[in-house]
Design a protein around this motif. Structure first.
Motif, PDB file in Angstrom:
ATOM      1  N   ARG A   1       0.826 -10.327  -7.860  1.00 32.10           N
ATOM      2  CA  ARG A   1       1.454 -10.030  -6.569  1.00 32.10           C
ATOM      3  C   ARG A   1       1.682  -8.519  -6.444  1.00 32.10           C
ATOM      4  N   VAL A   2       1.408  -7.960  -5.279  1.00 35.89           N
ATOM      5  CA  VAL A   2       1.520  -6.528  -5.032  1.00 35.89           C
ATOM      6  C   VAL A   2       2.990  -6.106  -5.012  1.00 35.89           C
ATOM      7  N   LYS A   3       3.295  -5.012  -5.686  1.00 34.71           N
ATOM      8  CA  LYS A   3       4.663  -4.509  -5.766  1.00 34.71           C
ATOM      9  C   LYS A   3       5.076  -3.772  -4.484  1.00 34.71           C
ATOM     10  N   PRO A   4       6.386  -3.539  -4.315  1.00 31.29           N
ATOM     11  CA  PRO A   4       6.856  -2.828  -3.119  1.00 31.29           C
ATOM     12  C   PRO A   4       6.308  -1.410  -2.988  1.00 31.29           C
ATOM     13  N   GLN A   6      -5.325   2.760  -8.365  1.00 37.59           N
ATOM     14  CA  GLN A   6      -4.974   1.400  -8.755  1.00 37.59           C
ATOM     15  C   GLN A   6      -3.900   0.837  -7.832  1.00 37.59           C
ATOM     16  N   VAL A   7      -3.692  -0.481  -7.950  1.00 41.21           N
ATOM     17  CA  VAL A   7      -2.661  -1.176  -7.189  1.00 41.21           C
ATOM     18  C   VAL A   7      -1.650  -1.739  -8.176  1.00 41.21           C
ATOM     19  N   ALA A   8      -0.387  -1.428  -7.963  1.00 42.73           N
ATOM     20  CA  ALA A   8       0.678  -1.921  -8.843  1.00 42.73           C
ATOM     21  C   ALA A   8       0.977  -3.374  -8.510  1.00 42.73           C
ATOM     22  N   ASP A  56      -1.261   4.547   0.816  1.00 36.32           N
ATOM     23  CA  ASP A  56      -2.701   4.380   1.015  1.00 36.32           C
ATOM     24  C   ASP A  56      -3.091   2.916   1.171  1.00 36.32           C
ATOM     25  N   LEU A  57      -2.577   2.060   0.284  1.00 34.33           N
ATOM     26  CA  LEU A  57      -2.967   0.646   0.350  1.00 34.33           C
ATOM     27  C   LEU A  57      -2.526   0.015   1.663  1.00 34.33           C
ATOM     28  N   ILE A  58      -1.301   0.253   2.074  1.00 35.87           N
ATOM     29  CA  ILE A  58      -0.810  -0.378   3.290  1.00 35.87           C
ATOM     30  C   ILE A  58      -1.524   0.172   4.517  1.00 35.87           C
ATOM     31  N   GLY A  82       7.125  -4.724   5.841  1.00 36.86           N
ATOM     32  CA  GLY A  82       7.200  -5.545   4.636  1.00 36.86           C
ATOM     33  C   GLY A  82       5.877  -6.243   4.390  1.00 36.86           C
ATOM     34  N   TRP A  83       5.673  -6.703   3.154  1.00 38.45           N
ATOM     35  CA  TRP A  83       4.426  -7.399   2.842  1.00 38.45           C
ATOM     36  C   TRP A  83       4.622  -8.333   1.651  1.00 38.45           C
TER      37      TRP A  83
END
Length: 432
Positions: A93-96, A107-109, A188-190, A206-207
């Motif tokens: 699951r993607v972190k805040p 990378q994606v945390a 960047d990701l959002i 939020g996501w």
């Protein structure tokens, strides 16, 4: 006496489409709701007043759905027949604060959700799915269903003991997926997700996002007698319950002595303690409001609950040919052997002798073979929403499911016949 089966191998074909359409719990309930809508069900809002009209209805809350069908002659004290399941699966699951990276890698945390088999997420092409929450309070589903992320494994040249001493993964250091090259940029990701969703990044407040394998489910084996795919634990049961409820709602009301219900919860894989989990009030509230909307009071509610039975449907363990010693020596569920009755005398499963009789009767009526699962005494037993449902609502509950291999893997394995055998058993149960 058995009835003619409602579902066949076409149900398994449809399961694979359901899995592909449901990369997150939010997508799973939306997919189930769309199918129920086609069967004549209509959504009711929790914030609205409910009336006592008959027919099919459902409630959506986050990654959970509760749907029920009220026959024409149902009284306020008519008992329920419930199939319970869960929509979540162990995953990442993607972190805040998702943007991270090092040494030129972006990378994606992520956090680890549930008891996932970490190694199964290595070197796998991953998409990204879930929901975004917007500034106006609404939510939007997002599914980027193409190779986007990858958790790269360390080469064997740099870990010579991986094949001898076992692969050792640090949940924090080793499971962060890469998704590109360059410097890390906050937001960047959002921004990327916003572009994919067709919204302004500034409107996303939020996501709830999660990677998912993009490889589609497939038949496997010499005779295509197996199915490999993601999220079978436990979308296999959600799919079967949705199909069974829709089928039962389509038969004459005079044949329904109970009110059939499908309840698919979120957060089973981490304890069910949320407003959309089985340990929350959602199911009890929906059932009570249904009783009260039909003119009933507390006495009617008590009578209805006392006559209610729930089948908690979740995947279980098929006998593994390479690890037979990990299983009970006399209970060996096999794939394509029909649904399993799950028993644990310490109530990690809610089944008792009376529940066994209810399940056996449903399988006999449907003409479906069934098996029994018991854990090896030397192994700790898992659990389900079954004991939670029984204890929280005072409802007789029976734990059942389909036997699979590779449970909690990113890609699990079941028999090609078992999904439709389960659906036939569930339909017979719901129909009474």
């Amino acid at each position: 006496m058995s009835s003619s089966p409602r579902f066949d191998r076409g149900h398994t074909d449809d399961l694979m489409a359901f899995l592909m359409a449901s990369p997150s719990p939010y997508h799973a309930v939306a997919t189930a709701a769309a199918r129920l809508e086609k069967a004549g069900f209509r959504q009711v809002e929790e914030t609205a007043a409910w009336d006592g009209t008959t027919g099919g209805k459902y409630v959506l809350r986050g990654g959970a759905i509760v749907a029920w069908y009220v026959p024409e002659d149902a009284g306020a004290h008519t008992p329920f027949r419930i199939v319970g399941a869960h929509t979540d699966s162990p995953n990442l699951r993607v972190k805040p604060l998702p943007d991270t990276g090092a040494y030129g890698w972006r990378q994606v945390a992520v956090e680890i959700y549930g008891g996932t088999l970490l190694n199964t997420w290595l070197d796998r092409d991953l998409g990204l799915a879930g929901r975004i929450s917007l500034r106006d309070g609404t939510h939007r589903l997002v599914s980027i269903d193409r190779p986007l992320l990858r958790v790269p494994q360390l080469a064997v040249h740099l870990d010579r003991s991986a094949n001898t001493d076992g692969l050792k993964l640090d949940r924090q250091k080793h499971m962060q997926p890469i998704w590109g090259l360059g410097d890390v940029e906050e937001g960047d990701l959002i921004r990327f997700v916003a572009e994919e969703a067709g919204v302004d990044a500034e409107d996303i407040t939020g996501w709830d996002l999660m990677p998912h394998p993009v490889e589609p489910p497939s038949y496997l084996g010499r005779d295509r007698e197996l199915v490999a795919g993601p999220r079978m634990d436990n979308l296999l049961s959600v799919h079967a319950a949705t199909a069974a409820l829709a089928a039962v709602a389509g038969q004459p009301d005079a044949e329904l002595p109970y009110i059939p219900v499908m309840a698919a919860f979120d957060h089973e894989e981490n304890g069910s303690q949320s407003d959309t989990g089985a340990d929350g009030p959602l199911l009890g509230t929906v059932l009570e409001r249904s009783v009260f909307a039909r003119g009933g009071g507390y006495e009617d509610r008590a009578r209805a609950f006392a006559g209610t039975v729930c089948l908690s449907s979740d995947t279980g363990h098929a006998i593994h040919p390479n690890y037979a010693e990990r299983h009970d020596p006399t209970h060996h569920p096999v794939v394509n052997g029909g649904p399993i009755l799950k028993v644990n005398v310490n109530m990690r499963y809610a089944t008792d002798g009376g529940g066994r009789s209810v399940f056996a009767a449903a399988c006999e009526k449907a003409g479906v073979p069934w098996q029994t699962f018991v854990s090896n005494n030397a192994m700790p037993c898992g659990t389900t929403i079954g004991p939670i449902t029984a204890a929280r609502h005072g409802i007789k509950t029976v734990d059942i499911g389909v036997a699979i291999l590779s449970m909690h893997s990113a890609r699990e394995l079941c028999g090609a016949d078992d999904p439709y055998l389960l659906a036939n058993a569930l339909a017979a149960f719901l129909a009474g």
